[in-house]
Design an enzyme around this catalytic site. Structure first.
Site, mmCIF file in Angstrom:
data_model
loop_
_atom_site.group_PDB
_atom_site.id
_atom_site.type_symbol
_atom_site.label_atom_id
_atom_site.label_comp_id
_atom_site.label_asym_id
_atom_site.label_seq_id
_atom_site.Cartn_x
_atom_site.Cartn_y
_atom_site.Cartn_z
ATOM 1 N N LYS A 50 -23.443 47.682 -23.245
ATOM 2 C CA LYS A 50 -22.065 48.149 -23.422
ATOM 3 C C LYS A 50 -21.977 49.664 -23.606
ATOM 4 C CE LYS A 50 -20.292 43.738 -24.557
ATOM 5 N NZ LYS A 50 -19.088 43.090 -24.959
ATOM 6 N N THR A 72 -10.283 51.261 -29.803
ATOM 7 C CA THR A 72 -10.557 49.949 -29.216
ATOM 8 C C THR A 72 -10.496 48.914 -30.311
ATOM 9 O OG1 THR A 72 -11.958 48.732 -27.654
ATOM 10 C CG2 THR A 72 -13.086 49.836 -29.487
ATOM 11 N N SER A 75 -15.398 43.223 -32.365
ATOM 12 C CA SER A 75 -16.071 42.764 -33.580
ATOM 13 C C SER A 75 -17.554 43.121 -33.580
ATOM 14 C CB SER A 75 -15.899 41.254 -33.743
ATOM 15 O OG SER A 75 -16.356 40.584 -32.597
ATOM 16 N N ASN A 77 -20.569 44.680 -30.494
ATOM 17 C CA ASN A 77 -21.322 45.599 -29.637
ATOM 18 C C ASN A 77 -20.465 46.680 -28.997
ATOM 19 O OD1 ASN A 77 -23.737 44.400 -30.246
ATOM 20 N ND2 ASN A 77 -23.838 43.176 -28.398
ATOM 21 N N TYR A 112 -22.298 55.483 -36.597
ATOM 22 C CA TYR A 112 -22.131 56.151 -35.307
ATOM 23 C C TYR A 112 -20.883 57.036 -35.281
ATOM 24 C CZ TYR A 112 -25.703 53.034 -33.313
ATOM 25 O OH TYR A 112 -26.862 52.352 -33.028
#
Length: 176
Positions: A50, A72, A75, A77, A112
């Site tokens: 992804k 976005t 839940s 990846n 991230y």
């Protein structure tokens, strides 16, 4: 038509992704009576294919759109992928996650650089929260699975596999 898009996409995302290895298994070959090749996207940045689609979708945004960020709902990846891709490209990412998403996924998104916004675990709640963030911040909504730029980016995994093994009879992708 899609071949050129796929080639252009691969060139665009190449600096931001790993070219993942292809491995084989003598045991599985013996069991199946076939020669199997596994494109190991678990070795991709953030651990899944992804990353390819998320990176492509952000790179195709205008500078003005990138400056306003992305949003976005996911839940797992794709939430991680969009957060890492956004971090790599200095773009702010808002990630709507259901309250029952695994804690490890939420932590990864935060690490991230994604801004986690929790919602009730329904599609309606996810959509409502993401649309609200887009309205309030101007962030561009990137759908985790129903966005052609995401789909084409993710397709580069199969393209790499076919570059390495052009004589394959079939390509299977796991669902889930």
């Amino acid at each position: 038509m899609y071949r050129k898009q796929l080639l252009d996409c691969h060139k665009r995302i190449k600096p931001y992704i790993h070219r993942t290895p292809v491995l084989t298994s003598r045991l599985l070959n013996d069991i199946t009576g076939a020669e199997l090749f596994f494109k190991c996207e678990n070795f991709q940045r953030m651990g899944a294919y992804k990353m390819r689609g998320a990176t492509n979708a952000i790179l195709l945004l205008s500078e003005e759109e990138r400056a306003k960020g992305v949003v976005t709902h996911s839940s797992g990846n794709f939430a991680q992928a969009l957060s890492l891709a956004a971090q790599s490209l200095n773009v702010q990412a808002h990630i709507v996650m259901p309250s029952n998403a695994p804690k490890v996924k939420k932590v990864a998104v935060s690490q991230y650089g994604g801004i986690v916004v929790e919602c009730e675990p329904t599609i309606e709640s996810r959509s409502f929260a993401a649309n609200k963030i887009a309205r309030e911040t101007g962030a561009t909504f990137i759908h985790p699975s129903n966005d052609m730029n995401v789909i084409i980016g993710q397709g580069t995994a199969a393209m790499e596999l076919l570059e390495d093994y052009p004589e394959l009879d079939y390509i299977f992708t796991p669902i889930g």
